[in-house]
Design an enzyme around this catalytic site. Structure first.
Site, PDB file in Angstrom:
ATOM      1  N   ASP A  88       0.826  -1.223   0.000  1.00  0.00           N
ATOM      2  CA  ASP A  88       0.000   0.000   0.000  1.00  0.00           C
ATOM      3  C   ASP A  88       0.856   1.269   0.000  1.00  0.00           C
ATOM      4  O   ASP A  88       1.960   1.276   0.529  1.00  0.00           O
ATOM      5  CB  ASP A  88      -0.911  -0.025   1.235  1.00  0.00           C
ATOM      6  CG  ASP A  88      -2.035   0.989   1.131  1.00  0.00           C
ATOM      7  OD1 ASP A  88      -2.360   1.427   0.008  1.00  0.00           O
ATOM      8  OD2 ASP A  88      -2.594   1.354   2.183  1.00  0.00           O
TER       9      ASP A  88
ATOM     10  N   ASN B  38     -10.992  -2.790  -5.122  1.00  0.00           N
ATOM     11  CA  ASN B  38     -10.218  -1.826  -5.913  1.00  0.00           C
ATOM     12  C   ASN B  38     -10.855  -1.483  -7.267  1.00  0.00           C
ATOM     13  O   ASN B  38     -10.461  -0.517  -7.913  1.00  0.00           O
ATOM     14  CB  ASN B  38      -8.762  -2.287  -6.116  1.00  0.00           C
ATOM     15  CG  ASN B  38      -7.899  -2.163  -4.863  1.00  0.00           C
ATOM     16  OD1 ASN B  38      -6.994  -2.956  -4.641  1.00  0.00           O
ATOM     17  ND2 ASN B  38      -8.164  -1.161  -4.025  1.00  0.00           N
TER      18      ASN B  38
END
Ligand code: IPE
Ligand code: IPE
Ligand code: MG
Length: 234
Positions: free
Chosen positions: A15, A63
């Protein structure tokens, strides 16, 4: 480092790519590209440090909510990256793509399934790559499969055990998940390996994934080695 305290399977939540790019006034996809390069390096670092398996969170079921051009960019990056993954697989790395692959374009899906099949023979290191992966979806899939068996009369609901569910998770052939590393400063799982992480240790780090270095991995492993895992005991 004490051998017995080396985690056998590490989960990486890759991330911070977007923020890394933003800091450089670059498009988010530039960050994803850098992130992909770090993914490749991390596999080598893990092997050097005696880790047997690692799973990398590359794209979650959530996502798809991102703007179309970002999702497109990630898919194109994946397409370009397949060649590199094939090369890495030749170095005795078994690749397992975990997640619902039917969501990907045919060309990507065929390549991924191919690499998985071809690298099955390798035993040095298992690299899991989570693509269109969600921990909840994974557990729901296992539940559906077991329910179907019950309907067919092949088993009874009371025969369903944790072990039978675990055998139907994507990670059934991985060693137990010992450590989850999340860079970027966020302190959450975001639906990553939620079943497998039940007793994992967590190391959250402020570094953004594209800046992640071998020393960060070493730090996390050191931190893990100092933890006292009790699994409910004393
Ligand atoms: C992780 O980086 C990569 C993917 C989710 C594909 P992000 O894109 O989430 O980066 P930040 O969190 O916005 O910085
Ligand atoms: C988790 O990161 C997914 C991946 C790293 C692939 P996100 O950036 O999507 O997670 P949230 O939205 O911050 O929880
Ligand atoms: Mg993020």
């Amino acid at each position: 480092m004490n051998e017995t305290n080396v985690p056998s399977h590490i989960g990486f939540i890759m991330d911070g790519n977007g923020r890394w790019a933003k800091k450089r006034a670059m498009p988010r996809n530039f960050g994803h590209k850098q992130g992909a390069a770090v993914f490749k390096k991390t596999i080598n670092w893990c092997r050097e440090l005696g880790i047997r398996a690692a799973t990398f969170y590359a794209f979650s079921t959530e996502n798809w909510k991102r703007p179309e051009d970002e999702v497109k960019g990630i898919m194109n990056l994946l397409r370009q990256y397949i060649k590199d993954i094939r090369e890495m697989a030749r170095e005795n790395v078994r690749f397992v793509f975990i997640g619902e692959l039917t969501a990907f374009d045919e060309d990507i899906r065929t390549e991924l399934l191919d690499i998985m099949e071809d690298s099955k023979q390798y035993t040095d290191f298992i690299a899991g790559v989570a693509l269109n992966y969600g921990g909840r979806a994974e557990i729901a899939k296992a539940a559906r499969e077991l329910a179907a068996k019950c309907v067919l009369g092949e088993m009874r609901p009371e025969d369903i055990t944790e072990d039978l569910i675990e055998k139907r998770l994507y990670t059934s052939e991985f060693p137990p998940l010992d450590l989850v590393i999340r860079p970027s400063g966020e302190q959450r799982l975001s639906n990553f390996l939620i079943w497998q992480a039940a007793y994992a240790e967590f190391v959250f780090m402020d570094v953004l994934w594209p800046d992640f270095k071998k020393k960060d991995l070493e730090y996390a492993i050191q931190e893990y080695a100092g933890r006292s895992r009790r699994f409910g005991g004393i």
